[in-house]
Design an enzyme around this catalytic site. Structure first.
Site, PDB file in Angstrom:
ATOM      1  N   CYS A   1       0.862  -1.176   0.000  1.00 52.23           N
ATOM      2  CA  CYS A   1       0.000   0.000   0.000  1.00 52.23           C
ATOM      3  C   CYS A   1       0.902   1.230   0.000  1.00 52.23           C
ATOM      4  O   CYS A   1       2.068   1.160   0.345  1.00 52.23           O
ATOM      5  CB  CYS A   1      -0.861   0.032   1.253  1.00 52.23           C
ATOM      6  SG  CYS A   1      -1.825  -1.460   1.458  1.00 52.23           S
TER       7      CYS A   1
ATOM      8  N   ARG B   1       3.687   0.419  -6.655  1.00 50.91           N
ATOM      9  CA  ARG B   1       3.590  -0.488  -5.507  1.00 50.91           C
ATOM     10  C   ARG B   1       2.434  -1.462  -5.661  1.00 50.91           C
ATOM     11  O   ARG B   1       2.346  -2.438  -4.946  1.00 50.91           O
ATOM     12  CB  ARG B   1       3.393   0.307  -4.208  1.00 50.91           C
ATOM     13  CG  ARG B   1       4.660   0.967  -3.709  1.00 50.91           C
ATOM     14  CD  ARG B   1       4.384   1.745  -2.451  1.00 50.91           C
ATOM     15  NE  ARG B   1       4.132   0.894  -1.306  1.00 50.91           N
ATOM     16  CZ  ARG B   1       5.048   0.483  -0.451  1.00 50.91           C
ATOM     17  NH1 ARG B   1       6.278   0.823  -0.626  1.00 50.91           N
ATOM     18  NH2 ARG B   1       4.737  -0.286   0.569  1.00 50.91           N
TER      19      ARG B   1
ATOM     20  N   TRP C   1      -3.796  -2.246  -1.224  1.00 49.48           N
ATOM     21  CA  TRP C   1      -3.732  -3.562  -1.865  1.00 49.48           C
ATOM     22  C   TRP C   1      -4.308  -4.530  -0.835  1.00 49.48           C
ATOM     23  O   TRP C   1      -3.752  -4.694   0.236  1.00 49.48           O
ATOM     24  CB  TRP C   1      -2.296  -3.913  -2.199  1.00 49.48           C
ATOM     25  CG  TRP C   1      -2.148  -5.082  -3.113  1.00 49.48           C
ATOM     26  CD1 TRP C   1      -2.247  -5.092  -4.468  1.00 49.48           C
ATOM     27  CD2 TRP C   1      -1.832  -6.427  -2.732  1.00 49.48           C
ATOM     28  NE1 TRP C   1      -2.029  -6.357  -4.957  1.00 49.48           N
ATOM     29  CE2 TRP C   1      -1.773  -7.193  -3.925  1.00 49.48           C
ATOM     30  CE3 TRP C   1      -1.605  -7.075  -1.515  1.00 49.48           C
ATOM     31  CZ2 TRP C   1      -1.486  -8.556  -3.932  1.00 49.48           C
ATOM     32  CZ3 TRP C   1      -1.330  -8.433  -1.523  1.00 49.48           C
ATOM     33  CH2 TRP C   1      -1.280  -9.161  -2.719  1.00 49.48           C
TER      34      TRP C   1
ATOM     35  N   ASN D   1      -0.455   1.267   6.499  1.00 53.17           N
ATOM     36  CA  ASN D   1       0.183   0.170   5.752  1.00 53.17           C
ATOM     37  C   ASN D   1       0.588  -0.882   6.761  1.00 53.17           C
ATOM     38  O   ASN D   1       1.113  -0.529   7.819  1.00 53.17           O
ATOM     39  CB  ASN D   1       1.472   0.631   5.072  1.00 53.17           C
ATOM     40  CG  ASN D   1       1.207   1.432   3.834  1.00 53.17           C
ATOM     41  OD1 ASN D   1       0.057   1.623   3.473  1.00 53.17           O
ATOM     42  ND2 ASN D   1       2.262   1.903   3.216  1.00 53.17           N
ATOM     43  N   GLY D   2       0.411  -2.155   6.417  1.00 54.53           N
ATOM     44  CA  GLY D   2       0.835  -3.218   7.320  1.00 54.53           C
ATOM     45  C   GLY D   2      -0.341  -4.073   7.726  1.00 54.53           C
ATOM     46  O   GLY D   2      -1.389  -4.063   7.079  1.00 54.53           O
TER      47      GLY D   2
ATOM     48  N   GLU E   1      14.211 -18.677 -13.287  1.00 50.22           N
ATOM     49  CA  GLU E   1      13.912 -17.257 -13.449  1.00 50.22           C
ATOM     50  C   GLU E   1      13.160 -17.004 -14.761  1.00 50.22           C
ATOM     51  O   GLU E   1      12.196 -16.229 -14.797  1.00 50.22           O
ATOM     52  CB  GLU E   1      15.219 -16.443 -13.374  1.00 50.22           C
ATOM     53  CG  GLU E   1      15.127 -14.977 -13.724  1.00 50.22           C
ATOM     54  CD  GLU E   1      14.072 -14.185 -12.937  1.00 50.22           C
ATOM     55  OE1 GLU E   1      13.487 -14.708 -11.994  1.00 50.22           O
ATOM     56  OE2 GLU E   1      13.828 -13.023 -13.326  1.00 50.22           O
TER      57      GLU E   1
ATOM     58  N   LYS F   1       9.388 -15.407 -15.076  1.00 47.89           N
ATOM     59  CA  LYS F   1       9.124 -14.222 -15.909  1.00 47.89           C
ATOM     60  C   LYS F   1       7.932 -14.481 -16.815  1.00 47.89           C
ATOM     61  O   LYS F   1       7.030 -13.667 -16.928  1.00 47.89           O
ATOM     62  CB  LYS F   1      10.357 -13.944 -16.761  1.00 47.89           C
ATOM     63  CG  LYS F   1      11.152 -12.754 -16.774  1.00 47.89           C
ATOM     64  CD  LYS F   1      11.348 -11.777 -15.705  1.00 47.89           C
ATOM     65  CE  LYS F   1      10.689 -11.863 -14.389  1.00 47.89           C
ATOM     66  NZ  LYS F   1      11.520 -11.704 -13.232  1.00 47.89           N
TER      67      LYS F   1
ATOM     68  N   GLU G   1       4.502 -14.836 -14.785  1.00 51.60           N
ATOM     69  CA  GLU G   1       3.937 -13.665 -14.101  1.00 51.60           C
ATOM     70  C   GLU G   1       3.417 -12.598 -15.057  1.00 51.60           C
ATOM     71  O   GLU G   1       2.466 -11.901 -14.737  1.00 51.60           O
ATOM     72  CB  GLU G   1       4.890 -13.076 -13.055  1.00 51.60           C
ATOM     73  CG  GLU G   1       6.108 -12.380 -13.578  1.00 51.60           C
ATOM     74  CD  GLU G   1       7.019 -11.863 -12.472  1.00 51.60           C
ATOM     75  OE1 GLU G   1       6.538 -11.481 -11.405  1.00 51.60           O
ATOM     76  OE2 GLU G   1       8.246 -11.841 -12.705  1.00 51.60           O
TER      77      GLU G   1
ATOM     78  N   HIS H   1      12.552 -38.449 -14.268  1.00 50.36           N
ATOM     79  CA  HIS H   1      12.024 -38.971 -13.002  1.00 50.36           C
ATOM     80  C   HIS H   1      10.558 -38.607 -12.815  1.00 50.36           C
ATOM     81  O   HIS H   1      10.037 -38.653 -11.705  1.00 50.36           O
ATOM     82  CB  HIS H   1      12.884 -38.464 -11.832  1.00 50.36           C
ATOM     83  CG  HIS H   1      14.298 -38.925 -11.919  1.00 50.36           C
ATOM     84  ND1 HIS H   1      14.657 -40.238 -11.725  1.00 50.36           N
ATOM     85  CD2 HIS H   1      15.442 -38.273 -12.253  1.00 50.36           C
ATOM     86  CE1 HIS H   1      15.970 -40.378 -11.899  1.00 50.36           C
ATOM     87  NE2 HIS H   1      16.459 -39.184 -12.233  1.00 50.36           N
TER      88      HIS H   1
ATOM     89  N   LYS I   1       4.571  -4.847  -6.653  1.00 52.62           N
ATOM     90  CA  LYS I   1       6.021  -4.715  -6.764  1.00 52.62           C
ATOM     91  C   LYS I   1       6.713  -5.081  -5.458  1.00 52.62           C
ATOM     92  O   LYS I   1       7.752  -5.706  -5.449  1.00 52.62           O
ATOM     93  CB  LYS I   1       6.379  -3.283  -7.162  1.00 52.62           C
ATOM     94  CG  LYS I   1       7.869  -3.053  -7.389  1.00 52.62           C
ATOM     95  CD  LYS I   1       8.385  -3.891  -8.546  1.00 52.62           C
ATOM     96  CE  LYS I   1       9.884  -3.797  -8.733  1.00 52.62           C
ATOM     97  NZ  LYS I   1      10.382  -4.922  -9.551  1.00 52.62           N
TER      98      LYS I   1
HETATM   99  O1  M6R Z   1      11.827  -6.719  -3.669  1.00 51.65           O
HETATM  100  P1  M6R Z   1      12.262  -8.138  -3.584  1.00 51.65           P
HETATM  101  O2  M6R Z   1      13.451  -8.425  -4.440  1.00 51.65           O
HETATM  102  O3  M6R Z   1      12.480  -8.607  -2.176  1.00 51.65           O
HETATM  103  O4  M6R Z   1      11.056  -8.968  -4.177  1.00 51.65           O
HETATM  104  C1  M6R Z   1      11.098 -10.369  -4.201  1.00 51.65           C
HETATM  105  C2  M6R Z   1      10.036 -10.922  -5.103  1.00 51.65           C
HETATM  106  O5  M6R Z   1       8.764 -10.558  -4.659  1.00 51.65           O
HETATM  107  C3  M6R Z   1      10.216 -10.457  -6.549  1.00 51.65           C
HETATM  108  O6  M6R Z   1      11.461 -10.810  -7.058  1.00 51.65           O
HETATM  109  C4  M6R Z   1       9.132 -11.088  -7.461  1.00 51.65           C
HETATM  110  O7  M6R Z   1       9.336 -12.461  -7.550  1.00 51.65           O
HETATM  111  C5  M6R Z   1       9.156 -10.439  -8.843  1.00 51.65           C
HETATM  112  N1  M6R Z   1       7.835 -10.084  -9.235  1.00 51.65           N
HETATM  113  C6  M6R Z   1       9.679 -11.321  -9.903  1.00 51.65           C
HETATM  114  O8  M6R Z   1       9.714 -10.723 -11.149  1.00 51.65           O
END
Ligand code: M6R
Length: 609
Positions: free
Chosen positions: A2, A27, A74, A100-101, A482, A486, A489, A505, A604
């Site tokens: 948030c 965010r 959020w 926030n929190g 990774e 990508k 997501e 396996h 984010k």
């Molecule tokens: O800000 P951070 O690097 O701690 O975030 C970790 C993950 O939430 C972040 O890498 C997330 O997996 C991304 N959306 C991947 O693209």
């Protein structure tokens, strides 16, 4: 995830708050709201969905004043509807708060407020209990009421508070959620993140845990929990607000992919002396201290955790220290064997990821030294670590992490090489040859980015696929994970990454005619094995797109398509190999008309557990 913004001064509070909230869009949010103080009243507007919805509701010129607080929410407790958006008001409408929190004991507080004070709650949120508590305690001294209220709550919070009959003060308090105060001219600001105020000021105070801030238009006073005045240095923010804009690219993600040569160069070269010695930018790690480390735990989430997987190979190979990479959300629940001889490397782009922060705290409690790799100066991870290596990637706005990942890798190489060299276990020739390879990476990344047209053609072919597999061996496994993240997501295509040796396996049962495989085959020493894996899946009629080093023509013969990366040592190939996979995910998402910078259900910075 948030965002909070507050303003007090001579100007338009509405203007300042809406601009701030816009700057915090990255965010992630699903509703937004703003409270303005005017003539002993609090005017409130809230809307679900895009910020534009809220802006439309605040157009009338009589909706403005010189004090206000705003919020982008959020959803965590309660659905993303208007009623649950912040600010929340106390029952009598005299107090407004943004939060926030998470308030962990909100159910018992809600019960108490309902039973003992007859409060009727208007939202499903945990946050509303804060407004109601302050409302109960408020008898003319807002600061005391806030202090009394926060004594009742357990959990994480950054809270901004205003009252209808206090036209000259905003109060804020923080525990385990980011909060800053911005110093303006004839005005002051409150925000959860620096970008919110950058359009107005570059001078800020970072608020620490358990501190309470009293903000008027001419002054910002910070107190600790016992109300002792705290003196805090002003932090002058050097980075440019324009750096957070798209700079001519269609999306932040594309801009950030193309910023990698520069980000990697900065992160690497600013840490190398003329004689190619590594300078860790203020981190003191003596030979004795390194020799005392008997285990490295790397903790992180998502993309950062895949950088961590590569870190294990690097620390073991170059520094000779047994290493493990753990997902931060699992780490603290498995009673890890951490002690004073453990080095805990926390990796986080935002520096605000709750799981990573909690893992950090757990490791710290157990005596480990915490060295973090982080992209955000002043973030919680950066502040709570013993040492921080900053990735100089610049602000990463797109939810999908790209330049943060490659710069995290660079930090891991530097750290592992530094430790190996300090211990004397890494031969000089090997050290120099890996460094020479790393120094060529920025130019080679620029070469890789030139494959964009080829990748775009592949994306046109594959965007209709419902399922994709990524395989690799050695350091290609981390890249496969990774690459797969990508794709899923930002395209919402189901993708799956697996170490190639594991295929037979179980997972190979899924392979049939035209099943799409991306095969990472950049490790020379495992090249023959990868060829066998390709044969295995080709025999089951899979469609194979390989990523290999220039010159390795055998892979092209057995694959349906091949993407080449410039020739390089196996050790550094992961930094190059991931880039075509980022571009591929990007272009498939583009074909599918996805919201690339803000994929559904994602934010984010994940500041909830
Ligand atoms: O800000 P951070 O690097 O701690 O975030 C970790 C993950 O939430 C972040 O890498 C997330 O997996 C991304 N959306 C991947 O693209």
């Amino acid at each position: 995830m948030c965002g909070i913004v507050g303003y007090i001064g001579d100007g338009s509070a509405k203007e300042a708050i809406l601009t701030g909230l816009k700057n915090l869009e990255y965010r992630g949010y699903d509703s937004a709201g703003i409270a303005i103080g005017k003539k002993d009243k609090i005017l409130l507007r809230k809307e679900s969905g895009e910020l534009e919805n809220l802006i439309a509701k605040t157009q009338k010129s009589d909706f403005d004043g010189t004090i206000g607080i705003g919020h982008t929410r959020w959803a965590t407790h309660g659905s993303p509807i208007r009623e649950n958006a912040h600010p929340h008001l106390s029952a009598d409408g005299r107090v407004a708060i943004v939060h926030n929190g998470i308030i962990e004991n909100y159910i018992e507080l809600k019960h108490m407020l309902t039973e003992e004070h007859g409060i009727i709650f208007k939202s499903e949120t945990d946050s509303e209990v804060i407004a109601q508590l302050i409302g109960i305690y408020y008898e003319g001294d807002l600061l005391e009421a806030v202090r009394a209220a926060v004594k009742c709550v357990r959990g994480a919070y950054a809270i901004g508070v205003m009252a209808a009959d206090v036209s000259d003060t905003i109060i804020a308090v923080r525990k385990d959620a980011p909060l800053i105060a911005g110093i303006g001219e004839g005005c002051n600001y409150l925000a959860s993140d620096i970008p919110a105020v950058l359009g107005h000021t570059r001078d800020i105070y970072v608020i620490e845990n358990d501190e309470i801030v009293v903000i008027t238009k001419d002054d910002i006073k910070i107190y600790d929990e016992d109300m002792t005045r705290v003196s805090r240095d002003i932090m002058h923010v050097e980075w440019d607000a324009a750096a957070a804009e798209k700079g001519g690219y269609e999306d932040f993600m594309k801009k950030e992919i193309f910023e990698q040569p520069r980000g990697v160069k900065e992160t690497l070269e600013r840490r190398l002396t003329e004689g190619d010695e590594i300078w860790l930018d203020g981190i003191e790690l003596s030979k004795e201290e390194i020799e005392n480390i008997d285990r490295i735990y790397i903790v992180a989430c998502g993309t950062a955790s895949y950088a961590g997987i590569q870190g294990v190979t690097l620390f073991e190979k170059f520094a000779g220290i047994p290493s493990e990479s753990d997902i931060a959300s699992e780490f603290r629940y498995r009673n890890p064997l951490v002690n004073e001889r453990t080095l805990c490397v926390c990796i986080s782009q935002s520096g605000e990821t709750t799981d990573t922060l909690e893992a950090l705290r757990e490791a710290k409690r157990k005596g480990a030294r915490i060295l973090s790799i982080c992209n955000v100066v002043g973030s919680s991870v950066a502040r709570e670590s013993d040492d921080v290596m900053f990735t100089w990637a610049g602000p990463e706005i797109a939810v999908a992490s790209t330049k943060a990942y490659t710069t995290q890798l660079i930090c891991l190489y530097l750290l592992a090489l530094y430790m190996g060299r300090a211990k004397g276990t890494l031969p000089d020739a090997e050290y120099r040859s890996v460094l020479a390879e790393l120094k060529q990476i920025p130019d080679k990344l620029t070469e890789v980015l030139k494959t964009e047209d080829q990748i775009k053609t592949l994306a046109e072919k594959f965007y209709i696929k419902e399922q994709v597999f990524y395989i690799g061996r050695g350091m290609d496994v981390g890249t496969a994970f990774e690459a797969s993240l990508k794709l899923k997501e930002i395209t919402y295509i189901n993708s799956f990454a697996i170490a190639a040796g594991e295929l037979k396996h179980g997972t190979i049962a899924l392979v049939r005619n035209q099943t799409l495989f991306f095969v990472l085959a950049t490790q020379d020493k495992l090249y023959e094995k990868m060829l066998s894996n390709i044969e295995e899946i080709k025999a089951r009629k899979a469609y194979v797109v390989s990523v290999a080093k220039e010159g390795n023509t055998r892979v092209a013969k057995v694959s349906d398509e091949t993407i080449y990366i410039p020739n390089c040592a196996d050790d550094v190939a992961p930094i190059l190999a991931v880039v075509p996979m980022q571009l591929l995910a990007y272009h498939i998402a583009k074909m599918l008309k996805r919201n690339i910078d803000k994929p559904r259900n994602l934010a984010k910075s994940v500041t909830v557990e």
